[in-house]
Design a protein around this motif. Structure first.
Motif, PDB file in Angstrom:
ATOM      1  N   ALA A 116       0.837  -1.205   0.000  1.00 37.29           N
ATOM      2  CA  ALA A 116       0.000   0.000   0.000  1.00 37.29           C
ATOM      3  C   ALA A 116       0.873   1.258   0.000  1.00 37.29           C
ATOM      4  O   ALA A 116       0.558   2.238  -0.684  1.00 37.29           O
ATOM      5  CB  ALA A 116      -0.918  -0.004   1.211  1.00 37.29           C
ATOM      6  N   TYR A 117       1.975   1.216   0.744  1.00 34.34           N
ATOM      7  CA  TYR A 117       2.886   2.360   0.764  1.00 34.34           C
ATOM      8  C   TYR A 117       3.411   2.669  -0.633  1.00 34.34           C
ATOM      9  O   TYR A 117       3.442   3.827  -1.069  1.00 34.34           O
ATOM     10  CB  TYR A 117       4.060   2.099   1.721  1.00 34.34           C
ATOM     11  N   PHE A 118       3.846   1.639  -1.349  1.00 35.42           N
ATOM     12  CA  PHE A 118       4.382   1.846  -2.695  1.00 35.42           C
ATOM     13  C   PHE A 118       3.306   2.384  -3.635  1.00 35.42           C
ATOM     14  O   PHE A 118       3.605   3.154  -4.554  1.00 35.42           O
ATOM     15  CB  PHE A 118       4.957   0.543  -3.251  1.00 35.42           C
ATOM     16  N   ALA A 119       2.066   2.010  -3.393  1.00 39.07           N
ATOM     17  CA  ALA A 119       0.980   2.452  -4.269  1.00 39.07           C
ATOM     18  C   ALA A 119       0.574   3.898  -4.007  1.00 39.07           C
ATOM     19  O   ALA A 119       0.381   4.675  -4.952  1.00 39.07           O
ATOM     20  CB  ALA A 119      -0.233   1.536  -4.098  1.00 39.07           C
ATOM     21  N   VAL A 120       0.465   4.284  -2.732  1.00 48.29           N
ATOM     22  CA  VAL A 120      -0.136   5.596  -2.426  1.00 48.29           C
ATOM     23  C   VAL A 120       0.881   6.674  -2.051  1.00 48.29           C
ATOM     24  O   VAL A 120       0.525   7.857  -2.003  1.00 48.29           O
ATOM     25  CB  VAL A 120      -1.178   5.465  -1.295  1.00 48.29           C
ATOM     26  N   ALA A 148       5.573   8.275   6.527  1.00 48.48           N
ATOM     27  CA  ALA A 148       4.870   7.114   5.968  1.00 48.48           C
ATOM     28  C   ALA A 148       5.524   5.808   6.394  1.00 48.48           C
ATOM     29  O   ALA A 148       4.838   4.834   6.736  1.00 48.48           O
ATOM     30  CB  ALA A 148       4.831   7.215   4.445  1.00 48.48           C
ATOM     31  N   VAL A 149       6.850   5.778   6.391  1.00 51.18           N
ATOM     32  CA  VAL A 149       7.575   4.560   6.784  1.00 51.18           C
ATOM     33  C   VAL A 149       7.342   4.252   8.263  1.00 51.18           C
ATOM     34  O   VAL A 149       7.218   3.079   8.656  1.00 51.18           O
ATOM     35  CB  VAL A 149       9.078   4.714   6.468  1.00 51.18           C
ATOM     36  N   ARG A 150       7.253   5.283   9.087  1.00 49.10           N
ATOM     37  CA  ARG A 150       6.953   5.054  10.507  1.00 49.10           C
ATOM     38  C   ARG A 150       5.568   4.452  10.679  1.00 49.10           C
ATOM     39  O   ARG A 150       5.348   3.594  11.543  1.00 49.10           O
ATOM     40  CB  ARG A 150       7.052   6.378  11.287  1.00 49.10           C
ATOM     41  N   VAL A 151       4.613   4.893   9.863  1.00 47.14           N
ATOM     42  CA  VAL A 151       3.264   4.325   9.925  1.00 47.14           C
ATOM     43  C   VAL A 151       3.294   2.866   9.512  1.00 47.14           C
ATOM     44  O   VAL A 151       2.687   1.998  10.162  1.00 47.14           O
ATOM     45  CB  VAL A 151       2.296   5.129   9.026  1.00 47.14           C
ATOM     46  N   ILE A 170      13.280  -0.136   1.290  1.00 45.87           N
ATOM     47  CA  ILE A 170      12.755   1.088   0.678  1.00 45.87           C
ATOM     48  C   ILE A 170      13.880   2.112   0.585  1.00 45.87           C
ATOM     49  O   ILE A 170      14.564   2.381   1.579  1.00 45.87           O
ATOM     50  CB  ILE A 170      11.596   1.669   1.504  1.00 45.87           C
ATOM     51  N   LEU A 171      14.083   2.668  -0.593  1.00 53.33           N
ATOM     52  CA  LEU A 171      15.095   3.702  -0.775  1.00 53.33           C
ATOM     53  C   LEU A 171      14.578   5.031  -0.233  1.00 53.33           C
ATOM     54  O   LEU A 171      13.430   5.404  -0.471  1.00 53.33           O
ATOM     55  CB  LEU A 171      15.441   3.862  -2.251  1.00 53.33           C
ATOM     56  N   THR A 172      15.440   5.747   0.486  1.00 54.59           N
ATOM     57  CA  THR A 172      15.081   7.086   0.925  1.00 54.59           C
ATOM     58  C   THR A 172      15.013   8.015  -0.289  1.00 54.59           C
ATOM     59  O   THR A 172      15.546   7.698  -1.352  1.00 54.59           O
ATOM     60  CB  THR A 172      16.113   7.633   1.922  1.00 54.59           C
TER      61      THR A 172
END
Length: 247
Positions: A116-120, A148-151, A170-172
């Motif tokens: 979901a992170y990658f999508a939104v 977002a990454v913390r979530v 995940i790349l910064t």
């Protein structure tokens, strides 16, 4: 001479000129030429969606009458290419994405959460980043990415998330900018090396030669920084095929 860029049902005409008056005259002439071609091929030019935009680092006469921003393939362009408007747009999308992630926090696994992170979020931050990732406002997007990454990893608001980026793969945002520039070089292999320019057996003879720009401001595009990043890679990584480097 005008350059035509075609994508799906959109057509972009671009050209350069050394004066505002000449630029406007060439723009109108190119528009008339395009409209004639459309009519000849039984097509209709949508004038409501047709915009003329002048890019310049200087103030222009009749400034208030010109288009100040335009969207091109999902990227918001401003006339000085400072990217503030585009970053505002991406930040808005990322903020909405974080809200979606918070809504999912109690009902999905970490794996689904990551998808979901990658999508939104990630898709908006990474889109066309070689063009605008050098701008001063990207720290806002990096802050939103960390949030977002913390979530996703269910960390607290102020918890350190450096190790979490590595754990999730995940790349910064800064690393993503560099990585996409490296891929830009691999996609566009028509670069000249120092060995092509001279015959001296120097240490950097296999390095690519970045294009020359008179103004420092003009060095901000991928044509310059992509070469700079690529030249500092180890030789083993430089020689990798595109698909292997992308992995």
């Amino acid at each position: 001479m005008a350059n035509f860029t075609l994508f799906a049902d959109g057509t972009t005409v671009s050209h350069t000129a050394n004066s505002f008056e000449r630029s406007m005259a060439q723009s109108l002439a190119a528009q008339d030429e395009a409209e004639l071609w459309f009519c000849s091929n039984k097509l209709l030019l949508n004038k409501d969606k047709t915009k003329i935009m002048v890019f310049s680092m200087r103030g222009l006469p009749g400034d208030s009458d010109l288009v100040g921003e335009a969207k091109f393939l999902g990227v918001t362009l401003d006339r000085r290419l400072q990217w503030v408007l585009h970053i505002d747009s991406v930040a808005g999308k990322a903020t909405k994405g974080i809200y979606v992630l918070r809504s999912l926090s109690s009902c999905v696994s970490v794996a689904i959460f990551k998808m979901a992170y990658f999508a939104v979020c990630h898709s908006h931050i990474s889109y066309a980043i070689p063009a605008w990732g050098h701008s001063s406002g990207v720290h806002r997007l990096f802050a939103l990415q960390r949030r977002a990454v913390r979530v996703v990893s269910r960390l607290g608001y102020r918890d350190d998330c450096r190790d979490t980026f590595v754990k999730l793969g995940i790349l910064t945002e800064p690393c993503l900018y560099i990585f996409e520039n490296l891929l830009f070089v691999k996609r566009n292999s028509n670069y000249v090396t120092h060995g092509d320019v001279h015959e001296h057996n120097t240490t950097h003879k296999n390095n690519l030669v970045p294009p020359y720009w008179r103004l420092r401001r003009c060095q901000d595009g991928p044509g310059y920084w992509a070469v700079k990043f690529f030249d500092v890679l180890p030789e083993g990584l430089k020689s990798l095929p595109f698909k292997d480097l992308k992995v």
